[in-house]
Scaffold this motif. Structure first.
Motif, PDB file in Angstrom:
ATOM      1  N   ASN A   4     -13.222  96.868  40.621  1.00  0.00           N
ATOM      2  CA  ASN A   4     -14.261  96.198  41.401  1.00  0.00           C
ATOM      3  C   ASN A   4     -13.769  94.843  41.869  1.00  0.00           C
ATOM      4  O   ASN A   4     -13.029  94.164  41.150  1.00  0.00           O
ATOM      5  CB  ASN A   4     -15.529  96.005  40.565  1.00  0.00           C
ATOM      6  CG  ASN A   4     -16.213  97.301  40.239  1.00  0.00           C
ATOM      7  OD1 ASN A   4     -16.144  98.255  41.010  1.00  0.00           O
ATOM      8  ND2 ASN A   4     -16.870  97.360  39.105  1.00  0.00           N
ATOM      9  N   LYS A   5     -14.207  94.462  43.055  1.00  0.00           N
ATOM     10  CA  LYS A   5     -13.881  93.139  43.587  1.00  0.00           C
ATOM     11  C   LYS A   5     -15.086  92.650  44.375  1.00  0.00           C
ATOM     12  O   LYS A   5     -15.676  93.401  45.148  1.00  0.00           O
ATOM     13  CB  LYS A   5     -12.662  93.193  44.489  1.00  0.00           C
ATOM     14  CG  LYS A   5     -12.279  91.820  45.035  1.00  0.00           C
ATOM     15  CD  LYS A   5     -10.873  91.813  45.535  1.00  0.00           C
ATOM     16  CE  LYS A   5     -10.495  90.455  46.048  1.00  0.00           C
ATOM     17  NZ  LYS A   5      -9.922  89.620  45.033  1.00  0.00           N
ATOM     18  N   ALA A   6     -15.441  91.398  44.175  1.00  0.00           N
ATOM     19  CA  ALA A   6     -16.564  90.809  44.893  1.00  0.00           C
ATOM     20  C   ALA A   6     -16.051  89.759  45.877  1.00  0.00           C
ATOM     21  O   ALA A   6     -15.097  89.039  45.584  1.00  0.00           O
ATOM     22  CB  ALA A   6     -17.544  90.164  43.920  1.00  0.00           C
ATOM     23  N   ILE A   7     -16.694  89.720  47.026  1.00  0.00           N
ATOM     24  CA  ILE A   7     -16.398  88.698  48.030  1.00  0.00           C
ATOM     25  C   ILE A   7     -17.691  87.948  48.284  1.00  0.00           C
ATOM     26  O   ILE A   7     -18.726  88.553  48.563  1.00  0.00           O
ATOM     27  CB  ILE A   7     -15.869  89.322  49.339  1.00  0.00           C
ATOM     28  CG1 ILE A   7     -14.609  90.148  49.068  1.00  0.00           C
ATOM     29  CG2 ILE A   7     -15.576  88.231  50.360  1.00  0.00           C
ATOM     30  CD1 ILE A   7     -14.099  90.915  50.274  1.00  0.00           C
ATOM     31  N   LYS A   8     -17.633  86.632  48.168  1.00  0.00           N
ATOM     32  CA  LYS A   8     -18.817  85.796  48.332  1.00  0.00           C
ATOM     33  C   LYS A   8     -18.852  85.220  49.735  1.00  0.00           C
ATOM     34  O   LYS A   8     -17.890  84.578  50.167  1.00  0.00           O
ATOM     35  CB  LYS A   8     -18.809  84.679  47.288  1.00  0.00           C
ATOM     36  CG  LYS A   8     -20.107  83.924  47.176  1.00  0.00           C
ATOM     37  CD  LYS A   8     -20.057  82.983  45.987  1.00  0.00           C
ATOM     38  CE  LYS A   8     -21.383  82.330  45.724  1.00  0.00           C
ATOM     39  NZ  LYS A   8     -21.349  81.487  44.539  1.00  0.00           N
ATOM     40  N   TYR A   9     -19.963  85.466  50.425  1.00  0.00           N
ATOM     41  CA  TYR A   9     -20.142  84.989  51.790  1.00  0.00           C
ATOM     42  C   TYR A   9     -21.293  83.993  51.842  1.00  0.00           C
ATOM     43  O   TYR A   9     -22.302  84.170  51.149  1.00  0.00           O
ATOM     44  CB  TYR A   9     -20.475  86.150  52.738  1.00  0.00           C
ATOM     45  CG  TYR A   9     -19.428  87.216  52.816  1.00  0.00           C
ATOM     46  CD1 TYR A   9     -18.200  86.985  53.427  1.00  0.00           C
ATOM     47  CD2 TYR A   9     -19.664  88.481  52.292  1.00  0.00           C
ATOM     48  CE1 TYR A   9     -17.241  87.982  53.512  1.00  0.00           C
ATOM     49  CE2 TYR A   9     -18.707  89.477  52.370  1.00  0.00           C
ATOM     50  CZ  TYR A   9     -17.503  89.221  52.983  1.00  0.00           C
ATOM     51  OH  TYR A   9     -16.554  90.196  53.064  1.00  0.00           O
ATOM     52  N   ARG A  10     -21.151  82.993  52.681  1.00  0.00           N
ATOM     53  CA  ARG A  10     -22.253  82.058  52.926  1.00  0.00           C
ATOM     54  C   ARG A  10     -23.164  82.709  53.957  1.00  0.00           C
ATOM     55  O   ARG A  10     -22.704  83.205  54.984  1.00  0.00           O
ATOM     56  CB  ARG A  10     -21.699  80.732  53.461  1.00  0.00           C
ATOM     57  CG  ARG A  10     -22.727  79.762  53.986  1.00  0.00           C
ATOM     58  CD  ARG A  10     -23.293  78.890  52.875  1.00  0.00           C
ATOM     59  NE  ARG A  10     -24.428  78.135  53.358  1.00  0.00           N
ATOM     60  CZ  ARG A  10     -24.371  76.951  53.950  1.00  0.00           C
ATOM     61  NH1 ARG A  10     -23.206  76.359  54.123  1.00  0.00           N
ATOM     62  NH2 ARG A  10     -25.463  76.347  54.351  1.00  0.00           N
ATOM     63  N   ILE A  11     -24.464  82.758  53.666  1.00  0.00           N
ATOM     64  CA  ILE A  11     -25.411  83.336  54.610  1.00  0.00           C
ATOM     65  C   ILE A  11     -26.337  82.248  55.130  1.00  0.00           C
ATOM     66  O   ILE A  11     -26.567  81.233  54.469  1.00  0.00           O
ATOM     67  CB  ILE A  11     -26.213  84.502  53.996  1.00  0.00           C
ATOM     68  CG1 ILE A  11     -27.015  84.060  52.766  1.00  0.00           C
ATOM     69  CG2 ILE A  11     -25.300  85.666  53.649  1.00  0.00           C
ATOM     70  CD1 ILE A  11     -27.934  85.132  52.216  1.00  0.00           C
ATOM     71  N   TYR A  12     -26.852  82.485  56.343  1.00  0.00           N
ATOM     72  CA  TYR A  12     -27.718  81.522  57.016  1.00  0.00           C
ATOM     73  C   TYR A  12     -29.026  82.209  57.400  1.00  0.00           C
ATOM     74  O   TYR A  12     -29.226  82.581  58.561  1.00  0.00           O
ATOM     75  CB  TYR A  12     -27.017  80.968  58.257  1.00  0.00           C
ATOM     76  CG  TYR A  12     -25.693  80.308  57.955  1.00  0.00           C
ATOM     77  CD1 TYR A  12     -25.638  78.978  57.580  1.00  0.00           C
ATOM     78  CD2 TYR A  12     -24.505  81.031  58.007  1.00  0.00           C
ATOM     79  CE1 TYR A  12     -24.428  78.366  57.288  1.00  0.00           C
ATOM     80  CE2 TYR A  12     -23.295  80.438  57.716  1.00  0.00           C
ATOM     81  CZ  TYR A  12     -23.266  79.104  57.358  1.00  0.00           C
ATOM     82  OH  TYR A  12     -22.061  78.514  57.060  1.00  0.00           O
ATOM     83  N   GLY A 132     -33.267  92.500  56.702  1.00  0.00           N
ATOM     84  CA  GLY A 132     -32.671  92.845  57.985  1.00  0.00           C
ATOM     85  C   GLY A 132     -31.329  92.149  58.137  1.00  0.00           C
ATOM     86  O   GLY A 132     -30.640  91.843  57.162  1.00  0.00           O
ATOM     87  N   LYS A 133     -30.964  91.874  59.384  1.00  0.00           N
ATOM     88  CA  LYS A 133     -29.677  91.228  59.647  1.00  0.00           C
ATOM     89  C   LYS A 133     -29.785  89.735  59.356  1.00  0.00           C
ATOM     90  O   LYS A 133     -30.639  89.041  59.897  1.00  0.00           O
ATOM     91  CB  LYS A 133     -29.266  91.444  61.096  1.00  0.00           C
ATOM     92  CG  LYS A 133     -27.925  90.844  61.416  1.00  0.00           C
ATOM     93  CD  LYS A 133     -27.531  91.047  62.860  1.00  0.00           C
ATOM     94  CE  LYS A 133     -26.210  90.356  63.128  1.00  0.00           C
ATOM     95  NZ  LYS A 133     -25.812  90.436  64.519  1.00  0.00           N
ATOM     96  N   VAL A 134     -28.889  89.259  58.498  1.00  0.00           N
ATOM     97  CA  VAL A 134     -28.824  87.843  58.142  1.00  0.00           C
ATOM     98  C   VAL A 134     -27.480  87.319  58.641  1.00  0.00           C
ATOM     99  O   VAL A 134     -26.431  87.905  58.364  1.00  0.00           O
ATOM    100  CB  VAL A 134     -28.935  87.642  56.613  1.00  0.00           C
ATOM    101  CG1 VAL A 134     -28.883  86.167  56.261  1.00  0.00           C
ATOM    102  CG2 VAL A 134     -30.195  88.266  56.074  1.00  0.00           C
ATOM    103  N   ARG A 135     -27.518  86.240  59.386  1.00  0.00           N
ATOM    104  CA  ARG A 135     -26.281  85.645  59.895  1.00  0.00           C
ATOM    105  C   ARG A 135     -25.444  85.164  58.720  1.00  0.00           C
ATOM    106  O   ARG A 135     -25.958  84.576  57.764  1.00  0.00           O
ATOM    107  CB  ARG A 135     -26.636  84.480  60.822  1.00  0.00           C
ATOM    108  CG  ARG A 135     -25.505  84.031  61.722  1.00  0.00           C
ATOM    109  CD  ARG A 135     -26.005  83.079  62.792  1.00  0.00           C
ATOM    110  NE  ARG A 135     -26.664  81.904  62.265  1.00  0.00           N
ATOM    111  CZ  ARG A 135     -26.041  80.765  61.954  1.00  0.00           C
ATOM    112  NH1 ARG A 135     -24.736  80.680  62.103  1.00  0.00           N
ATOM    113  NH2 ARG A 135     -26.715  79.738  61.504  1.00  0.00           N
TER     114      ARG A 135
END
Length: 173
Positions: A4-12, A132-135
């Motif tokens: 397993n590998k996690a990637i952390k993204y900043r969401i707006y 829904g879609k989150v930037r």
């Protein structure tokens, strides 16, 4: 061998999405604390209520009793039950202390599982259940053969939102 590998993204998220995320934090914490309280009461009455299935069995009647729980992602609530069941499992194996009630604080998080492509990485965002879609700032993309497993939405103490997406992939030893 699967890894397993996690990637952390900043969401707006926009204002509506932010309020739904905060509501999901609160509902997940409420379900965790409610099930913990029910488990303590059941133990005092000589019953056993510490398994994942028993917690998930109590969730639909709770949703009928409290309709505001239906507004948030249902897999986030079952993940809260899974976390409590894991805490009890660790306690009974003598690997951890007795589970504690979660406190309301500035930062929070919830985990939602990927079921029938309800979580998708898009060009400039992430599609999450109920939101829904989150930037998002997608700085690193997974490889083609990686399978998306879950996403954990969190808020840091300075108010920024993040989505940590967990992938499963096959690896050679």
């Amino acid at each position: 061998m699967k890894k397993n590998k996690a990637i952390k993204y900043r969401i707006y998220p926009n204002k509506e999405q932010q309020s739904l995320i905060l509501k999901t934090f609160d509902c997940s914490r409420f379900v965790y604390n409610y099930m913990l309280e029910r488990s303590i009461e059941a133990h005092e009455n000589g019953e056993s209520l510490c398994t994942r299935n028993s917690f998930n069995y109590l969730l639909p009647p709770l949703k009928r009793e409290l309709p505001w729980l239906k507004e948030v992602d249902s897999t986030a609530l079952t993940s809260a039950n899974d976390n409590l069941a894991a805490a009890f499992s660790n306690f009974f194996k003598k690997n951890a202390n007795f589970p504690r009630f979660h406190k309301k604080k500035l930062s929070g998080s919830y985990t939602t599982k990927c079921v029938i492509r309800n979580i998708v990485l898009l060009d400039k965002g992430i599609k999450l259940p109920k939101l829904g879609k989150v930037r998002a700032s997608l700085h690193r993309m997974p490889k083609k053969d990686w399978k998306l497993k879950s996403a954990t939405v969190s808020q840091s103490s300075d108010g920024k939102f993040y989505a940590s997406v967990l992938f499963e992939y096959e690896s050679d030893i």
